[in-house]
Design a protein around this motif. Structure first.
Motif, PDB file in Angstrom:
ATOM      1  N   ASN A   1       0.862  -1.184   0.000  1.00  0.00           N
ATOM      2  CA  ASN A   1       0.000   0.000   0.000  1.00  0.00           C
ATOM      3  C   ASN A   1       0.898   1.234   0.000  1.00  0.00           C
ATOM      4  OD1 ASN A   1      -1.851   2.044   0.370  1.00  0.00           O
ATOM      5  ND2 ASN A   1      -3.121   0.847   1.774  1.00  0.00           N
ATOM      6  N   HIS A   2       0.938   1.907  -1.154  1.00  0.00           N
ATOM      7  CA  HIS A   2       1.787   3.093  -1.310  1.00  0.00           C
ATOM      8  C   HIS A   2       1.001   4.391  -1.114  1.00  0.00           C
ATOM      9  CE1 HIS A   2       5.014   0.524  -2.837  1.00  0.00           C
ATOM     10  NE2 HIS A   2       4.108  -0.061  -3.622  1.00  0.00           N
ATOM     11  N   GLY A   3      -0.207   4.281  -0.587  1.00  0.00           N
ATOM     12  CA  GLY A   3      -1.052   5.458  -0.431  1.00  0.00           C
ATOM     13  C   GLY A   3      -1.872   5.695  -1.678  1.00  0.00           C
ATOM     14  N   TRP A   4      -1.228   6.073  -2.753  1.00  0.00           N
ATOM     15  CA  TRP A   4      -1.927   6.302  -4.019  1.00  0.00           C
ATOM     16  C   TRP A   4      -2.239   4.998  -4.747  1.00  0.00           C
ATOM     17  CZ3 TRP A   4       0.236   4.671  -8.637  1.00  0.00           C
ATOM     18  CH2 TRP A   4       1.598   4.312  -8.582  1.00  0.00           C
TER      19      TRP A   4
ATOM     20  N   ASN B   1      -2.816   0.748  -4.051  1.00  0.00           N
ATOM     21  CA  ASN B   1      -3.003  -0.399  -3.176  1.00  0.00           C
ATOM     22  C   ASN B   1      -2.977  -1.645  -4.056  1.00  0.00           C
ATOM     23  OD1 ASN B   1      -3.443  -1.842  -0.826  1.00  0.00           O
ATOM     24  ND2 ASN B   1      -5.659  -1.588  -0.890  1.00  0.00           N
TER      25      ASN B   1
ATOM     26  N   ASN C   1      -5.669   5.508  -6.735  1.00  0.00           N
ATOM     27  CA  ASN C   1      -6.502   6.623  -6.290  1.00  0.00           C
ATOM     28  C   ASN C   1      -6.768   7.621  -7.418  1.00  0.00           C
ATOM     29  OD1 ASN C   1      -6.634   5.566  -3.736  1.00  0.00           O
ATOM     30  ND2 ASN C   1      -5.195   7.012  -2.811  1.00  0.00           N
TER      31      ASN C   1
END
Length: 238
Positions: free
Chosen positions: A15-18, A20, A50
């Protein structure tokens, strides 16, 4: 028939934030020596990107890269001059060959895009890169296999892959049984459940579970609820 079960809870996860991403096979920071590939099937990534975000330009070579959108739209640009948008109901393939750069971005500024990115080892190296994308009738996969990737360069056999491989999608209604007959008896089959629940040779599968199947000429699937399934027939030696 021999089978190997791949649980949805036993995938690699980043999970890199932007982004998943869940990895069926070793990829990036996830390395599992027992999950390097299934025959020529090297990567099966289940990605959510995202709104407004994406993968910047990066290189690939000597790999067949298939993208299957599940929700939302994905913008694609590459060094071959392609600039396209793919959505659910479409399938894209990029044969990287001698080398290509591409980028992928969520076309929406409000909602995430969800898609599968699948890598397959090619049958020949250092070919000229190529790109293909097709729209498929979602109604045509109701309770029957719809070929979306194949080695055949015909209009009704899906996007062309440089490998002796076939991908099929099916929307199987509850309590239905369907049998897939392999195109090549020496191939294996990887079944990936996108939605729902089903059973194959006594093995129960639920959402995002996978089953690798070898030493058979046919695979029979029985649904225990409405199910959406991706079936990938893949060479086991290449």
């Amino acid at each position: 028939m021999k089978t190997i079960f791949f649980s949805n809870t036993d995938r690699g996860h980043a999970n890199h934030g932007w982004l998943n991403s869940y990895h069926t096979f070793s990829f990036g920071g996830y390395h599992n020596p027992s999950k390097m590939n299934f025959g020529a099937l090297r990567v099966l990534n289940d990605d959510t990107v995202n709104a407004g975000m994406g993968f910047s330009k990066h290189p690939h070579d000597n790999m067949e890269i298939v993208s299957i959108p599940l929700e939302g739209g994905l913008e694609h640009q590459d060094s071959m001059g392609n600039k396209t948008l793919i959505k659910k109901g479409e399938v894209q393939i990029m044969s990287a060959g001698t080398g290509v750069f591409h980028s992928e971005k969520n076309e929406s500024g409000k909602a995430p895009v969800k898609f599968l990115q699948i890598w397959v080892f090619p049958d020949k190296k250092n070919i000229e890169p190529r790109y293909d994308q097709k729209i498929f009738d979602l109604a045509a996969r109701k309770n029957k296999f719809q070929t979306v990737v194949s080695p055949l360069e015909t209009t009704d056999e899906g996007v062309k892959i440089n490998q002796n491989a076939w991908f099929s999608l099916v929307d199987l209604a509850n309590e239905n049984t369907l049998t897939y007959n392999l195109k090549d008896k020496n191939n294996g089959v990887y079944v990936f459940v996108l939605e729902g629940e089903l059973e194959i040779d006594g093995q129960k599968l639920s959402k995002r579970d996978g089953l690798g199947i070898t030493e058979t000429e046919a695979v029979t699937i029985t649904s225990s609820q409405d199910a959406e399934v991706l079936l990938m027939e893949i060479p086991m030696s290449f």
